[in-house]
Enzyme design. Structure first.
Site, PDB file in Angstrom:
ATOM      1  N   HIS A 153       0.719  -1.137   0.028  1.00 15.34           N
ATOM      2  CA  HIS A 153      -0.026  -0.098  -0.057  1.00 15.34           C
ATOM      3  C   HIS A 153       1.028   0.952   0.132  1.00 15.34           C
ATOM      4  O   HIS A 153       0.524   2.104  -0.797  1.00 15.34           O
ATOM      5  CB  HIS A 153      -0.932   0.102   1.259  1.00 15.34           C
ATOM      6  CG  HIS A 153      -1.702   1.361   1.330  1.00 15.34           C
ATOM      7  ND1 HIS A 153      -1.188   2.323   2.074  1.00 15.34           N
ATOM      8  CD2 HIS A 153      -2.916   1.587   0.964  1.00 15.34           C
ATOM      9  CE1 HIS A 153      -2.226   3.260   1.938  1.00 15.34           C
ATOM     10  NE2 HIS A 153      -3.195   2.912   1.085  1.00 15.34           N
ATOM     11  N   ARG A 188      29.965  -4.346 -18.024  1.00 16.15           N
ATOM     12  CA  ARG A 188      31.248  -5.008 -17.504  1.00 16.15           C
ATOM     13  C   ARG A 188      30.919  -5.973 -16.651  1.00 16.15           C
ATOM     14  O   ARG A 188      30.162  -5.786 -15.752  1.00 16.15           O
ATOM     15  CB  ARG A 188      32.075  -4.013 -16.838  1.00 16.15           C
ATOM     16  CG  ARG A 188      32.584  -2.867 -17.718  1.00 16.15           C
ATOM     17  CD  ARG A 188      33.515  -1.733 -16.828  1.00 16.15           C
ATOM     18  NE  ARG A 188      32.810  -0.969 -16.055  1.00 16.15           N
ATOM     19  CZ  ARG A 188      32.878  -1.231 -14.661  1.00 16.15           C
ATOM     20  NH1 ARG A 188      33.975  -1.850 -14.261  1.00 16.15           N
ATOM     21  NH2 ARG A 188      32.506  -0.425 -13.671  1.00 16.15           N
ATOM     22  N   ARG A 207      31.495  -7.135 -21.718  1.00 15.15           N
ATOM     23  CA  ARG A 207      32.810  -7.514 -21.676  1.00 15.15           C
ATOM     24  C   ARG A 207      33.306  -8.608 -20.643  1.00 15.15           C
ATOM     25  O   ARG A 207      32.621  -8.548 -19.431  1.00 15.15           O
ATOM     26  CB  ARG A 207      33.735  -6.385 -21.048  1.00 15.15           C
ATOM     27  CG  ARG A 207      35.271  -6.425 -21.516  1.00 15.15           C
ATOM     28  CD  ARG A 207      36.070  -5.220 -21.095  1.00 15.15           C
ATOM     29  NE  ARG A 207      35.901  -4.838 -19.592  1.00 15.15           N
ATOM     30  CZ  ARG A 207      36.221  -3.437 -19.092  1.00 15.15           C
ATOM     31  NH1 ARG A 207      36.789  -2.755 -19.990  1.00 15.15           N
ATOM     32  NH2 ARG A 207      36.041  -3.572 -17.778  1.00 15.15           N
ATOM     33  N   GLU A 227      42.478  -1.910 -27.080  1.00 20.17           N
ATOM     34  CA  GLU A 227      43.130  -1.231 -26.050  1.00 20.17           C
ATOM     35  C   GLU A 227      44.353  -1.090 -25.793  1.00 20.17           C
ATOM     36  O   GLU A 227      45.069  -0.606 -24.916  1.00 20.17           O
ATOM     37  CB  GLU A 227      42.417  -1.489 -24.635  1.00 20.17           C
ATOM     38  CG  GLU A 227      42.355  -2.886 -24.383  1.00 20.17           C
ATOM     39  CD  GLU A 227      41.619  -3.498 -23.131  1.00 20.17           C
ATOM     40  OE1 GLU A 227      41.032  -2.374 -22.438  1.00 20.17           O
ATOM     41  OE2 GLU A 227      41.403  -4.393 -23.109  1.00 20.17           O
ATOM     42  N   GLY A 278      38.923   0.998 -26.245  1.00 23.30           N
ATOM     43  CA  GLY A 278      39.322   1.254 -24.937  1.00 23.30           C
ATOM     44  C   GLY A 278      40.173   2.394 -24.681  1.00 23.30           C
ATOM     45  O   GLY A 278      41.407   2.292 -24.638  1.00 23.30           O
ATOM     46  N   ASN A 329      41.019   4.395 -22.374  1.00 24.62           N
ATOM     47  CA  ASN A 329      41.694   4.765 -21.027  1.00 24.62           C
ATOM     48  C   ASN A 329      43.075   3.766 -21.206  1.00 24.62           C
ATOM     49  O   ASN A 329      44.136   4.503 -20.983  1.00 24.62           O
ATOM     50  CB  ASN A 329      40.996   4.223 -19.846  1.00 24.62           C
ATOM     51  CG  ASN A 329      39.696   5.164 -19.492  1.00 24.62           C
ATOM     52  OD1 ASN A 329      39.706   6.182 -19.998  1.00 24.62           O
ATOM     53  ND2 ASN A 329      38.771   4.702 -18.576  1.00 24.62           N
ATOM     54  N   ASP A 330      43.053   2.599 -21.631  1.00 25.54           N
ATOM     55  CA  ASP A 330      43.998   1.745 -21.523  1.00 25.54           C
ATOM     56  C   ASP A 330      45.064   2.086 -22.683  1.00 25.54           C
ATOM     57  O   ASP A 330      46.192   2.125 -22.696  1.00 25.54           O
ATOM     58  CB  ASP A 330      43.823   0.137 -21.497  1.00 25.54           C
ATOM     59  CG  ASP A 330      43.632  -0.284 -20.037  1.00 25.54           C
ATOM     60  OD1 ASP A 330      44.139   0.068 -19.059  1.00 25.54           O
ATOM     61  OD2 ASP A 330      43.188  -1.364 -19.926  1.00 25.54           O
ATOM     62  N   CYS A 359      34.324   2.692 -26.403  1.00 24.28           N
ATOM     63  CA  CYS A 359      33.455   2.697 -25.018  1.00 24.28           C
ATOM     64  C   CYS A 359      34.488   3.361 -23.995  1.00 24.28           C
ATOM     65  O   CYS A 359      34.002   3.255 -22.770  1.00 24.28           O
ATOM     66  CB  CYS A 359      33.323   1.077 -24.797  1.00 24.28           C
ATOM     67  SG  CYS A 359      34.665   0.062 -24.354  1.00 24.28           S
TER      68      CYS A 359
END
Length: 819
Positions: free
Chosen positions: A437, A526, A593, A694, A715, A717-718, A765
């Site tokens: 409720h 991920r 991934r 990456e 990727g 970042n890497d 990504c």
């Protein structure tokens, strides 16, 4: 249960007072109210599809009006309501009490008594002497598409014998004037007296000997249309509806369910402390404690979950056809403990998400990182953040003390609390699930609520400043103090771009909400988030459970209490997390991934230290693809593959595309694909496998990698870290880390060109397009296929991409004109 015959009563007068459910349909709401009309509609149209609905009869609205007119009550009631002020709790109580007394002290006309008695006797002929029935109110303004009237009038269970049936019907008539019903009608703009009431008398389903609950054919918090939510607890269903128990919860994905798959996306165990059963004494029902064994197991098995979800689809489809538009449904179900059959006992249109605007997505976010631990947690209702002074009230008689804008803290609510619920900035309850409720009314009022907290009334105190957050997933959190937050709005009418806009989605609990943002799928989901937050255990620790030390075994035993087969816990939880994300975006591609923890991160999982090496540089060590075919982790990777296989083959979510991270060479890629094939994931036209781009070598040898994999995802970042030789975790060189550097852009350009040459999909990504609009523009100029963004940057970056594509088109036109 046997259906009653079409013709039951001989006298025309009786037929105007009583109708059997199979004589009415949804068009008869003015005659028998929403609840009874809906039962009739399902009996006429859904029982032939295999949906079980108990039969019964209804007193008509004409019977109620006949009762009121024969006794001359209308004028007295209108006179009573002249002095009504619903904002004055004491005044509301006095007026309501006098109205109910007026009804209860006026006997039914003789012919109405006879009509009810005759119909009940017919039920006894079919089901046995003094058959047990449920007697439910069904107002003619109830269960409408924009007003649920949830619990406004009374319901009586386990009623048997003509005298008790008549008494229950009389009390239902009086309940048209409960305080909550009077207040609710005023809020919704209905006349105080004109609304009539029908009473449904329905054969009881013996769920006191089994289970019952509520289900919605729509996700209740986000309005996601493709999931059915089912709640279940032991005993009669009133405990679930009233929020007296924390029920189990199950999610089922409707589109693939309809095509024969078994897509149970999630199963959450509730505490289910109490069950309502028949009382052999003076009371009709009573609550008893549930045994520890029953509490620690699910109230429904998988077959029952899927059966209920199929019925929810059938009922929703029928009502959508009747109304000429999508009509999600709120449905109550029960299982008969004597026959083991499932039944639908009520159905009504869902009244909150179905009425919301679909043009704007509103999101709530804290403006600074929350560093304090929550005071309490529970089930989130809604997705908002609110704050104010807590007001702990454990007795409905004290609701007149509640002030507007306060946060209501109580054990649970029922309709008697509604006069003050509309004043609250938020609600917190000890008991209840997301179909109780308090949850239903909170959604209708548009305020956040956290239900099933367990000990809110003892942890929080009146006048304490609190912040209530339902914006962090399915788990609602109450923080001390007034924490700063902001409200963001995303228009859902964004320009469409040639470059596909995907999203990075980490938390499966956020997936249904995020799916409403304009998108072309998921570019990165991920495994690590699901493993770290929902599984918490190293897969090899589950596979070698008997070899663990006692401390770790005890911790794992607590998490995996429902599992004798410990590795199955890993597969189930991982499949549910991936499945939920895949379902949210179905049929769009969802790139998942495989695990990419570094060895030190794996070691931090429960039981992980026993199976992980101590590496000098885990960033460049035993991670990604190198683990999958290695004897030291091969069995763990097998569990990951089993989860993906289940999502695709059992749930039918073939939009999932597995992606391999940190794959150093094409030959290593082939070894990983061979390992996947051993576990049923054979690369084919139907099962594509992507690789992360990456490492500089992924770009340098992109043409060779294109012979192994079906697509690439950059990727950034890497790739930036390894191109520039920078440890991205080092503060000493952090200033040099920049995805926009010329060397990184040349590597990216090389990868895109090679993928295009070999007709392979390529996207990105990484973080860069979300952070740097100029990098997104660079990617468009290179002809990248997809850009996957963080959800909060979709609006901004989509507009930038659209502008970049427009500029690119104009440049090409100019070049053609010059040429």
């Amino acid at each position: 249960m046997v259906k009653a015959a079409k013709e039951h009563l001989s006298s025309s007068q009786a037929r105007s007072l009583i109708l059997w459910f199979d004589q009415v349909g949804i068009a008869d709401i003015p005659l028998v109210g929403g609840k009874n009309a809906s039962l009739g509609e399902m009996i006429q149209h859904n029982t032939s599809q295999g949906v079980n609905v108990p039969n019964g009869f209804a007193t008509t609205a004409q019977a109620y009006r006949y009762f009121i007119q024969a006794a001359g009550l209308e004028e007295e009631l209108r006179s009573l309501f002249c002095d009504l002020d619903v904002a004055d709790i004491n005044n509301l109580r006095q007026v309501g009490k006098r109205a109910r007394s007026l009804i209860l002290n006026t006997p039914f006309p003789q012919d109405l008594q006879q009509a009810i008695s005759q119909a009940y006797q017919e039920m006894c002929l079919r089901y046995g002497t003094d058959t047990d029935v449920a007697v439910r109110s069904s107002a003619t303004a109830e269960d409408l598409p924009d007003a649920s009237f949830a619990g406004q009038q009374e319901t009586y269970l386990n009623i048997s014998g003509i005298h008790r049936v008549l008494e229950a019907c009389h009390r239902c008539f009086a309940s048209l004037f409960t305080d909550r019903a009077i207040s609710y009608r005023q809020i919704k703009g209905f006349d105080r007296v004109d609304v009539a009431l029908s009473v449904g008398v329905q054969k009881m389903v013996r769920s006191d000997l089994a289970t019952s609950g509520v289900m919605f054919s729509i996700e209740t918090e986000t309005g996601f249309q493709n999931a059915a939510l089912i709640t279940a607890a032991y005993g009669l269903g009133e405990n679930v509806v009233q929020g007296a128990v924390n029920p189990d919860e199950y999610y089922v994905f409707k589109p693939t369910l309809k095509t024969g798959f078994r897509p149970i996306l999630d199963k959450r165990l509730g505490s289910k402390e109490l069950k309502m059963v028949y009382d052999d004494g003076s009371k009709l029902t009573k609550n008893i404690k549930v045994s520890p064994e029953e509490k620690n197991q699910f109230a429904l098995n998988d077959e029952e979950i899927l059966q209920l979800a199929r019925w929810a689809c059938l009922i929703e489809d029928h009502y959508s056809q009747v109304h000429g538009k999508h009509t999600p449904m709120d449905i109550e179900w029960a299982k008969d403990g004597m026959t083991q059959e499932l039944f639908i006992v009520q159905a009504r249109p869902e009244t909150v998400q179905s009425q919301k605007s679909t043009n704007v997505l509103r999101s709530y976010e804290f403006t600074t990182q929350v560093k304090t631990q929550p005071l309490i947690i529970g089930r989130a209702v809604g997705s908002a953040i609110a704050q104010g002074k807590a007001h702990v009230i454990t007795d409905a008689s004290k609701i007149d003390q509640f002030l507007p804008g306060e946060v209501l803290v109580t054990d649970r609510t029922d309709p008697d609390w509604e006069p003050i619920m509309k004043k609250a900035s938020a609600m917190i309850t000890n008991q209840g699930g997301r179909t109780c409720h308090a949850a239903i009314i909170a959604r209708e009022l548009g305020i956040p609520a956290i239900v099933g907290c367990g000990h809110a009334t003892s942890t929080l105190h009146t006048n304490q400043d609190v912040t209530i957050s339902c914006a962090e997933g399915e788990e609602g959190k109450v923080y001390a103090g007034l924490l700063p937050f902001e409200v963001k709005e995303i228009t859902l009418d964004l320009p469409r771009t040639r470059t596909q806009i995907l999203m990075n989605v980490g938390n499966p609990q956020e997936a249904f909400r995020l799916a409403a943002i304009p998108n072309d799928g998921v570019g990165l989901a991920r495994f690590e988030f699901i493993i770290a937050n929902h599984i918490q255990v190293h897969p090899l620790a589950l596979l070698n459970y008997d070899k663990l030390d006692n401390f770790v075994k005890i911790k794992i035993a607590e998490l995996t209490a429902l599992y004798d087969n410990k590795p199955q816990y890993f597969v189930d939880k991982l499949a549910q997390g991936v499945g939920r994300i895949a379902a949210a975006f179905y049929p769009k591609p969802v790139i998942v991934r495989m695990s990419d923890f570094k060895s030190n991160e794996y070691a931090n999982l429960l039981g992980g230290k026993q199976f992980e090496p101590d590496e000098e540089n885990p960033m460049l060590g035993w991670r990604g693809a190198a683990r999958y075919y290695d004897e030291g982790y091969r069995d763990g990777f097998a569990l990951e593959c089993q989860a993906i296989l289940r999502v695709r083959e059992e749930m039918g979510l073939t939009n999932v595309i597995p992606m391999i991270p940190f794959c150093r060479t094409p030959d290593e890629g082939r070894m990983v694909l061979a390992e996947m094939a051993k576990h049923g994931l054979q690369q084919s036209e139907d099962l594509q496998v992507y690789v992360m781009c990456e490492l500089p070598n992924n770009a340098i040898m992109a043409e060779e990698f294109a012979e192994v994999f079906d697509g690439f995802s950059i990727g950034s970042n890497d790739l930036t870290q390894l191109t520039l030789g920078i440890d991205r975790d080092s503060a000493l060189v952090a200033r040099l880390f920049d995805e926009r550097s010329e060397g990184v852009k040349r590597i990216v350009k090389m990868a895109i060109a090679a993928a295009k040459k070999h007709n392979r999909k390529i996207g990105i990504c990484g973080q860069a397009p979300s952070d740097y609009p100029e990098f997104a523009q660079f990617l468009v100029e290179q002809g990248i296929d997809t850009i996957s963004l963080n959800p909060d940057s979709v609006l901004k970056t989509t507009l930038i991409i659209a502008a970049a594509e427009k500029a690119e088109d104009q440049k090409r036109r100019r070049d053609r004109e010059i040429g």
